[in-house]
Scaffold this motif. Structure first.
Motif, PDB file in Angstrom:
ATOM      1  N   HIS A  12       0.842  -1.196   0.000  1.00 41.00           N
ATOM      2  CA  HIS A  12       0.000   0.000   0.000  1.00 41.00           C
ATOM      3  C   HIS A  12       0.879   1.249   0.000  1.00 41.00           C
ATOM      4  CE1 HIS A  12      -2.447   3.155   2.117  1.00 41.00           C
ATOM      5  NE2 HIS A  12      -3.351   2.754   1.246  1.00 41.00           N
ATOM      6  N   ALA A  13       1.920   1.256   0.836  1.00 45.61           N
ATOM      7  CA  ALA A  13       2.818   2.413   0.895  1.00 45.61           C
ATOM      8  C   ALA A  13       3.529   2.611  -0.438  1.00 45.61           C
ATOM      9  CB  ALA A  13       3.833   2.232   2.022  1.00 45.61           C
ATOM     10  N   ARG A  14       3.942   1.534  -1.057  1.00 44.16           N
ATOM     11  CA  ARG A  14       4.612   1.650  -2.361  1.00 44.16           C
ATOM     12  C   ARG A  14       3.682   2.294  -3.390  1.00 44.16           C
ATOM     13  NH1 ARG A  14       6.118  -3.923  -1.118  1.00 44.16           N
ATOM     14  NH2 ARG A  14       8.334  -4.037  -0.556  1.00 44.16           N
ATOM     15  N   ALA A  15       2.434   1.875  -3.403  1.00 43.84           N
ATOM     16  CA  ALA A  15       1.481   2.399  -4.383  1.00 43.84           C
ATOM     17  C   ALA A  15       1.111   3.847  -4.091  1.00 43.84           C
ATOM     18  CB  ALA A  15       0.229   1.522  -4.416  1.00 43.84           C
ATOM     19  N   VAL A  16       0.855   4.167  -2.818  1.00 42.97           N
ATOM     20  CA  VAL A  16       0.487   5.534  -2.452  1.00 42.97           C
ATOM     21  C   VAL A  16       1.622   6.501  -2.782  1.00 42.97           C
ATOM     22  CG1 VAL A  16      -0.041   7.067  -0.515  1.00 42.97           C
ATOM     23  CG2 VAL A  16      -1.182   4.852  -0.690  1.00 42.97           C
ATOM     24  N   ALA A  17       2.852   6.042  -2.628  1.00 36.67           N
ATOM     25  CA  ALA A  17       4.000   6.893  -2.936  1.00 36.67           C
ATOM     26  C   ALA A  17       4.036   7.293  -4.405  1.00 36.67           C
ATOM     27  CB  ALA A  17       5.297   6.185  -2.559  1.00 36.67           C
ATOM     28  N   GLN A  18       3.312   6.553  -5.240  1.00 35.83           N
ATOM     29  CA  GLN A  18       3.247   6.879  -6.668  1.00 35.83           C
ATOM     30  C   GLN A  18       2.165   7.911  -6.973  1.00 35.83           C
ATOM     31  OE1 GLN A  18       5.483   5.499  -8.896  1.00 35.83           O
ATOM     32  NE2 GLN A  18       6.396   4.613  -7.045  1.00 35.83           N
ATOM     33  N   ASP A  19       1.295   8.189  -6.009  1.00 38.14           N
ATOM     34  CA  ASP A  19       0.225   9.160  -6.226  1.00 38.14           C
ATOM     35  C   ASP A  19       0.794  10.566  -6.373  1.00 38.14           C
ATOM     36  OD1 ASP A  19      -1.629   7.147  -5.981  1.00 38.14           O
ATOM     37  OD2 ASP A  19      -2.238   7.662  -3.939  1.00 38.14           O
ATOM     38  N   ALA A  40       9.748   9.947  11.465  1.00 35.17           N
ATOM     39  CA  ALA A  40       8.530  10.542  10.907  1.00 35.17           C
ATOM     40  C   ALA A  40       8.652  12.051  10.779  1.00 35.17           C
ATOM     41  CB  ALA A  40       7.328  10.191  11.773  1.00 35.17           C
ATOM     42  N   LEU A  41       9.411  12.680  11.664  1.00 33.23           N
ATOM     43  CA  LEU A  41       9.577  14.123  11.647  1.00 33.23           C
ATOM     44  C   LEU A  41      10.795  14.591  10.841  1.00 33.23           C
ATOM     45  CD1 LEU A  41       8.773  14.874  15.390  1.00 33.23           C
ATOM     46  CD2 LEU A  41       7.340  15.459  13.416  1.00 33.23           C
ATOM     47  N   SER A  42      11.579  13.650  10.352  1.00 36.08           N
ATOM     48  CA  SER A  42      12.811  14.012   9.659  1.00 36.08           C
ATOM     49  C   SER A  42      12.564  14.385   8.204  1.00 36.08           C
ATOM     50  CB  SER A  42      13.806  12.846   9.719  1.00 36.08           C
ATOM     51  OG  SER A  42      13.400  11.792   8.840  1.00 36.08           O
ATOM     52  N   ASP A  43      13.516  15.089   7.635  1.00 36.05           N
ATOM     53  CA  ASP A  43      13.434  15.445   6.227  1.00 36.05           C
ATOM     54  C   ASP A  43      13.501  14.214   5.339  1.00 36.05           C
ATOM     55  OD1 ASP A  43      13.267  18.142   6.818  1.00 36.05           O
ATOM     56  OD2 ASP A  43      15.431  18.468   6.655  1.00 36.05           O
ATOM     57  N   ALA A  44      14.106  13.133   5.834  1.00 32.08           N
ATOM     58  CA  ALA A  44      14.273  11.923   5.032  1.00 32.08           C
ATOM     59  C   ALA A  44      12.984  11.106   4.924  1.00 32.08           C
ATOM     60  CB  ALA A  44      15.375  11.047   5.635  1.00 32.08           C
ATOM     61  N   PHE A  45      12.016  11.376   5.799  1.00 29.86           N
ATOM     62  CA  PHE A  45      10.807  10.553   5.800  1.00 29.86           C
ATOM     63  C   PHE A  45      10.100  10.622   4.450  1.00 29.86           C
ATOM     64  CE2 PHE A  45       6.316   9.653   6.405  1.00 29.86           C
ATOM     65  CZ  PHE A  45       6.374   8.460   7.103  1.00 29.86           C
ATOM     66  N   GLY A  46       9.730   9.454   3.936  1.00 28.47           N
ATOM     67  CA  GLY A  46       9.030   9.382   2.666  1.00 28.47           C
ATOM     68  C   GLY A  46       9.956   9.252   1.467  1.00 28.47           C
ATOM     69  N   SER A  47      11.268   9.336   1.695  1.00 27.12           N
ATOM     70  CA  SER A  47      12.199   9.173   0.572  1.00 27.12           C
ATOM     71  C   SER A  47      12.156   7.749   0.031  1.00 27.12           C
ATOM     72  CB  SER A  47      13.624   9.535   1.013  1.00 27.12           C
ATOM     73  OG  SER A  47      14.030   8.740   2.120  1.00 27.12           O
ATOM     74  N   ALA A  48      11.764   6.808   0.875  1.00 26.63           N
ATOM     75  CA  ALA A  48      11.538   5.426   0.462  1.00 26.63           C
ATOM     76  C   ALA A  48      10.249   4.958   1.122  1.00 26.63           C
ATOM     77  CB  ALA A  48      12.703   4.534   0.874  1.00 26.63           C
ATOM     78  N   PRO A  49       9.395   4.223   0.409  1.00 29.26           N
ATOM     79  CA  PRO A  49       8.123   3.818   1.004  1.00 29.26           C
ATOM     80  C   PRO A  49       8.234   2.673   2.000  1.00 29.26           C
ATOM     81  CG  PRO A  49       8.306   2.952  -1.220  1.00 29.26           C
ATOM     82  CD  PRO A  49       9.496   3.852  -1.008  1.00 29.26           C
ATOM     83  N   GLU A  54       1.946  16.873  -0.933  1.00 25.74           N
ATOM     84  CA  GLU A  54       1.812  17.216   0.486  1.00 25.74           C
ATOM     85  C   GLU A  54       1.809  15.983   1.381  1.00 25.74           C
ATOM     86  OE1 GLU A  54      -1.870  19.045  -0.113  1.00 25.74           O
ATOM     87  OE2 GLU A  54      -1.090  21.053  -0.421  1.00 25.74           O
ATOM     88  N   LEU A  55       1.721  14.802   0.784  1.00 22.65           N
ATOM     89  CA  LEU A  55       1.613  13.577   1.565  1.00 22.65           C
ATOM     90  C   LEU A  55       2.863  12.729   1.410  1.00 22.65           C
ATOM     91  CD1 LEU A  55      -1.455  11.290   1.962  1.00 22.65           C
ATOM     92  CD2 LEU A  55       0.726  10.271   1.335  1.00 22.65           C
ATOM     93  N   ARG A  56       3.382  12.272   2.543  1.00 18.79           N
ATOM     94  CA  ARG A  56       4.501  11.327   2.544  1.00 18.79           C
ATOM     95  C   ARG A  56       4.055  10.081   3.304  1.00 18.79           C
ATOM     96  NH1 ARG A  56      10.074  14.595   3.969  1.00 18.79           N
ATOM     97  NH2 ARG A  56       9.624  16.558   2.902  1.00 18.79           N
ATOM     98  N   ILE A  57       4.546   8.926   2.876  1.00 11.99           N
ATOM     99  CA  ILE A  57       4.141   7.671   3.513  1.00 11.99           C
ATOM    100  C   ILE A  57       5.320   6.727   3.600  1.00 11.99           C
ATOM    101  CG2 ILE A  57       3.411   6.602   1.320  1.00 11.99           C
ATOM    102  CD1 ILE A  57       1.091   5.294   2.940  1.00 11.99           C
ATOM    103  N   CYS A  58       5.358   5.935   4.657  1.00 15.27           N
ATOM    104  CA  CYS A  58       6.385   4.903   4.806  1.00 15.27           C
ATOM    105  C   CYS A  58       5.837   3.773   5.656  1.00 15.27           C
ATOM    106  CB  CYS A  58       7.644   5.470   5.464  1.00 15.27           C
ATOM    107  SG  CYS A  58       8.986   4.267   5.624  1.00 15.27           S
ATOM    108  N   SER A  59       6.056   2.548   5.208  1.00 14.76           N
ATOM    109  CA  SER A  59       5.744   1.365   6.004  1.00 14.76           C
ATOM    110  C   SER A  59       7.035   1.015   6.736  1.00 14.76           C
ATOM    111  CB  SER A  59       5.282   0.225   5.096  1.00 14.76           C
ATOM    112  OG  SER A  59       4.676  -0.806   5.855  1.00 14.76           O
TER     113      SER A  59
END
Length: 262
Positions: free
Chosen positions: A176-183, A243-252, A187-192
């Motif tokens: 799910h995180a991999r797919a959402v990251a393609q949206d 979750a609060l870091s700048d790196a969050f969401g760089s990989a799902p 404004e949205l970041r996601i990581c499993s």
């Protein structure tokens, strides 16, 4: 996003939703978020008792609880159809969602699994996080930044005998995180995010199983006996920091054990 010494984005109003917030990792996440001056909405089957250390936060209005069985998708859908979520996030610059609630049961070979237990696990481990994520993305889009943390597991990435339901449901969150990251939602970041092996009630459930149902039980008994399990507090700190870091969401997909030290 620039962060302050507390780990929260500087000059930003941050709010967080934590599922399964009354014990284990969820309770640690709730406590530490509040300590970082981040308001929390806890969603769980029960509430904290009046004698809880969080009672003062409840009285101060910085901590809001919703008593809701997340395995009951109809009840969750009914709650999401209201305005409670929108009211909680209103005025925030950044909203965090920690999809932490989950169940490891049923444990055992396929032919021993109770159908109702399978349905409950899929509802709690998969349907609830996906429903909450979708609802939050809807109420925050265009108004504020949103970061979604699926609390994953090594079981999402490795198959274990006796854990077919748990492995499948955690793998669903990863994908799910991999797919959402393609949206197309900047404004949205996601990581499993896997938190490592944490000493929680889930670990006690695993150790209370049997070798017939879970052949790897001896490994988990050894982890407990040797003190190799991470504490909920230590795991929660790593999850929040990332979750609060700048790196969050760089990989799902990520594991706290693979993240660089601060």
């Amino acid at each position: 996003m620039t962060t302050s010494s507390s780990g929260a984005p500087a000059a930003a109003r941050v709010r967080a939703i934590v599922t399964g917030h009354t014990r284990g990792l969820g309770a640690a996440l709730t406590t530490q978020l509040l300590q970082r001056n981040i308001d929390v909405l806890g969603v769980s089957r029960s509430r904290h008792p009046p004698a809880s250390s969080l009672a003062s936060e409840l009285a101060g209005g910085r901590f809001v609880e919703t008593e809701l069985d997340l395995s009951d998708t109809a009840s969750l859908a009914g709650w999401l159809s209201g305005d409670a979520l929108a009211r909680f996030v209103a005025g925030a610059d950044l909203v965090l969602l920690f999809n932490n609630a989950g169940a490891v049961e049923p444990i055992g070979p396929l032919d021993t699994q109770d159908a109702a237990a399978v349905a409950r696990a899929v509802s709690l481990n998969v349907a609830a996080p996906l429903m909450l994520s979708s609802a939050l993305a809807s109420v925050t889009r265009g108004a504020m930044a949103c970061r979604i943390v699926h609390v994953s597991s090594g079981a999402a990435r490795n198959a274990y005998a006796g854990w077919s339901v748990y492995c499948a449901t955690k793998a669903a969150l990863d994908h799910h995180a991999r797919a959402v990251a393609q949206d197309a939602n900047a404004e949205l970041r996601i990581c499993s995010l896997a938190p490592g092996v944490v000493d929680t009630g889930m670990q006690a459930t695993i150790r209370a199983s049997s070798a017939e149902r879970f052949p790897m039980i001896e490994r988990f008994e050894q982890l407990k006996a040797s003190g190799a399990l991470s504490t909920p507090d230590a795991a929660a700190a790593k999850l929040i920091d990332y979750a609060l870091s700048d790196a969050f969401g760089s990989a799902p997909i990520a594991d706290v054990r693979d993240l660089p030290s601060a």
